[in-house]
Scaffold this motif. Structure first.
Motif, short mmCIF file in Angstrom:
data_model
loop_
_atom_site.label_atom_id
_atom_site.label_comp_id
_atom_site.label_asym_id
_atom_site.label_seq_id
_atom_site.Cartn_x
_atom_site.Cartn_y
_atom_site.Cartn_z
N PHE A 143 -8.95 8.04 8.72
CA PHE A 143 -7.67 8.71 8.50
C PHE A 143 -6.52 7.84 9.00
N HIS A 144 -6.67 7.33 10.21
CA HIS A 144 -5.61 6.48 10.78
C HIS A 144 -5.40 5.25 9.93
N GLN A 145 -6.53 4.69 9.47
CA GLN A 145 -6.40 3.49 8.67
C GLN A 145 -5.62 3.74 7.39
N ARG A 146 -5.95 4.89 6.81
CA ARG A 146 -5.28 5.18 5.55
C ARG A 146 -3.78 5.40 5.76
N TYR A 147 -3.44 6.27 6.69
CA TYR A 147 -2.04 6.68 6.77
C TYR A 147 -1.17 5.81 7.68
N ARG A 148 -1.79 5.15 8.65
CA ARG A 148 -0.94 4.37 9.55
C ARG A 148 -0.83 2.93 9.12
N GLN A 149 -1.65 2.56 8.14
CA GLN A 149 -1.56 1.17 7.73
C GLN A 149 -1.03 1.01 6.31
N CYS A 150 -0.25 1.98 5.89
CA CYS A 150 0.34 1.82 4.57
C CYS A 150 1.74 1.24 4.73
N HIS B 247 2.66 11.51 14.96
CA HIS B 247 2.20 10.19 15.41
C HIS B 247 2.13 9.20 14.25
N THR B 248 1.70 9.69 13.12
CA THR B 248 1.69 8.82 11.92
C THR B 248 3.11 8.32 11.66
N PHE B 249 4.00 9.27 11.67
CA PHE B 249 5.41 8.99 11.40
C PHE B 249 5.95 7.93 12.36
N MET B 250 5.72 8.16 13.66
CA MET B 250 6.26 7.24 14.66
C MET B 250 5.65 5.86 14.50
N SER B 251 4.35 5.81 14.24
CA SER B 251 3.75 4.48 14.20
C SER B 251 4.22 3.72 12.96
N LEU B 252 4.47 4.44 11.86
CA LEU B 252 5.00 3.76 10.67
C LEU B 252 6.43 3.28 10.90
N VAL B 253 7.24 4.15 11.46
CA VAL B 253 8.64 3.76 11.70
C VAL B 253 8.71 2.58 12.67
N ASP B 254 7.90 2.63 13.71
CA ASP B 254 7.90 1.51 14.67
C ASP B 254 7.51 0.20 14.00
N ALA B 255 6.62 0.30 13.01
CA ALA B 255 6.19 -0.92 12.34
C ALA B 255 7.14 -1.29 11.19
N GLY B 256 8.24 -0.56 11.09
CA GLY B 256 9.23 -0.90 10.06
C GLY B 256 8.81 -0.48 8.65
N LYS B 257 7.88 0.49 8.57
CA LYS B 257 7.44 0.95 7.26
C LYS B 257 8.27 2.15 6.80
N GLN B 258 8.41 2.24 5.50
CA GLN B 258 9.29 3.27 4.95
C GLN B 258 8.58 4.62 4.77
N ILE B 259 9.32 5.68 5.07
CA ILE B 259 8.81 7.03 4.81
C ILE B 259 9.84 7.80 3.99
N VAL B 260 9.36 8.54 3.01
CA VAL B 260 10.24 9.42 2.27
C VAL B 260 9.62 10.82 2.26
N VAL B 261 10.43 11.80 2.57
CA VAL B 261 9.94 13.17 2.68
C VAL B 261 10.76 14.06 1.74
N THR B 262 10.09 14.98 1.04
CA THR B 262 10.87 15.98 0.30
C THR B 262 10.59 17.37 0.87
N ARG C 208 0.86 -1.19 0.00
CA ARG C 208 0.00 0.00 0.00
C ARG C 208 0.89 1.23 0.00
N VAL C 209 0.85 1.91 -1.09
CA VAL C 209 1.73 3.06 -1.26
C VAL C 209 0.88 4.32 -1.25
N ILE C 210 1.27 5.28 -0.45
CA ILE C 210 0.55 6.55 -0.45
C ILE C 210 1.51 7.65 -0.84
N LEU C 211 1.10 8.46 -1.81
CA LEU C 211 1.91 9.62 -2.15
C LEU C 211 1.02 10.86 -2.04
#
Ligand code: ADP
Ligand code: MG
Length: 450
Positions: free
Chosen positions: A204-211, A234-249, A179-182
């Motif tokens: 909202f949580h489902q969309r952004y925290r479960q990608c 919080h989105t950021f932390m929960s994704l990182v904790d779950a080992g999900k990737q984040i890219v920011v520009t 699940r990729v969100i851009l």
């Protein structure tokens, strides 16, 4: 519907779009469209090749749908089929697969909106972006593994959005189930506000925290938005904790972003920071060669070299110059020579090479004249669109055509600070991508300056 009425409607749609779409793109993408059928709420058109159809959808899908809906007097869905070759990769689950078509409107919006042209294959690698390119590929190939987050920063028009989309494409190629969100940080903000307002934070949580992969473009626009930043943290932390990737520009490195929470900035800083610099002449040449190839055009190297040496500001303008040349040769039917290239790009280039010598005053005068805005309004807080646009165009051109710093440009505009100017530059560049009319206005200003 009768055939005549159907044909007439396409004619009217083309007329409407001719006013909205700048010359070469209109000729390349819209003029060749032919009508296959109008049945119920479905309009089926036949366009050029697969690439053109994707480009058309990406850039003018909304306008085409809207124009047809207006002309026909009720909302329709517009589908464009490639005329030459059918795509091989259409999925059997795709209801339009048998048409070999790309659907516009609602359906297209449910997938991550990845620009088909923004891929790693189409990204030209050179010294100023080599490191960023490698890091981005590593992230796409092993998401959540090496660098988290990956933080990419660069000035406007240097390829941040292109890199971000490329990561999305590559990830989905390798892991189609991901699940990729851009989103831009503005979209994230408006989504958040809307879900709060309508009491749908779960969604909202489902969309952004479960990608699996979150790609956030232009994070600087989250500045000053306290609640959104908290949610993003919080989105950021929960994704990182779950080992999900984040890219920011962003348009500047974390330490220079203003009005963003310190804890968020420190998280950004804890990943990998990479920047993209302005391309030097050899990379500019390689980019032009790539673009010409993508357009399926052959242009002599000496002509491309001439463009690469003359247009130095950023890749977006480099592309603009090439498109103008190609359009000229289409219109005139003449073969491109170095001589015609010089002539066609004369004003473009005078602006470019003389860019160090244009003064803020000249820019302000030219913008106010073309935008018909009273210069006195620029320094104040007037937020009417016309005034705000003019102000941002001045920031953008100030950045491109003078050596003033962002802060100095801000000074000229009633003491606005560095980050306001930086926002203005990115915002107007984005708006120009989406709005051909604005693009034309800015081109007129540039011509005036040269
Ligand atoms: P930014 O988001 O940094 O403002 P974009 O990613 O929108 O810039 O890039 C502007 C244009 O330049 C896009 O059309 C993009 O494809 C092109 N571009 C930028 N860098 C490169 C590159 N290295 N190779 C090919 N095209 C590029
Ligand atoms: Mg961008």
């Amino acid at each position: 519907m009768t055939d005549t009425r159907a044909t007439e409607s396409l004619k009217q749609v083309k007329e409407r779009l001719r006013e909205l779409v700048v010359g070469p793109k209109y000729d390349l993408l819209i003029e060749p469209l032919e009508l296959e059928s109008i049945e119920g709420r479905q309009v089926i058109l036949v366009g050029g090749g697969q690439k053109q159809v994707e480009w058309l959808q990406e850039e003018f899908g909304g306008q085409l749908t809207e124009a047809f809906s207006r002309v026909l007097g009720s909302p329709v869905e517009v589908i464009v089929k490639p005329g030459e070759t059918a795509p091989e990769e259409a999925s059997p689950l795709d209801p339009f697969a048998s048409l070999g078509a790309v659907a516009m409107g609602v359906r297209a919006r449910t997938r991550p909106l990845l620009n088909p042209r923004f891929t790693f294959e189409n990204f030209v690698v050179g010294p100023p972006n080599q490191f960023c390119y490698s890091a981005a590929k590593a992230v796409a190939e092993r998401p959540g593994f090496a660098y988290n987050p990956l933080f990419v920063y660069a000035d406007v028009g240097l390829g941040k959005t292109h890199i971000l989309h490329s990561i999305g494409h590559r990830t989905l190629q390798l892991r189609p189930e991901y699940r990729v969100i851009l989103v831009t940080s503005e979209k994230f903000t408006s989504d958040f506000i809307e879900k709060v307002r309508t009491g749908r934070m779960n969604e909202f949580h489902q969309r952004y925290r479960q990608c699996d992969l979150l790609l956030i473009d232009d994070i600087q626009f989250i500045a000053g938005k306290v609640e959104t930043q908290m949610e993003f943290f919080h989105t950021f932390m929960s994704l990182v904790d779950a080992g999900k990737q984040i890219v920011v520009t962003a348009d500047s490195p974390p330490q220079e972003l203003k009005n963003i929470e310190a804890r968020l900035l420190s998280r950004f800083g804890s990943g990998l920071l990479v920047d993209i610099g302005p391309p030097e002449v050899e990379t500019r040449l390689a980019i032009l060669q790539k673009k010409a190839e993508l357009e399926g055009r052959e242009v002599q190297e000496e002509i491309l070299r001439f463009v690469a040496e003359s247009v130095r500001s950023n890749v977006r303008e480099l592309e603009g110059a090439l498109i103008r040349l190609l359009a000229f040769s289409d219109f005139s039917g003449a073969k491109l020579t170095l001589e015609t290239a010089r002539r066609v790009l004369a004003d473009f280039i005078k602006g470019q090479s003389g860019r160090r010598y244009v003064s803020m005053e000249q820019i302000v005068d030219a913008v106010c004249e073309i935008f018909r805005v009273n210069p006195n309004l620029l320094i104040g807080r007037d937020r009417r669109k016309k005034v705000a646009d003019a102000r941002m165009v001045i920031m953008y051109l100030g950045r491109q055509y003078t050596n003033l710093t962002l802060a100095q440009i801000g000074e000229e505009l009633g003491g606005r600070d560095h980050s306001t100017v930086s926002h203005g530059v990115t915002k107007i560049a984005q708006a120009m991508d989406e709005d051909p009319y604005l693009q034309q206005m800015v081109q007129r200003v540039i011509r005036k300056l040269s």
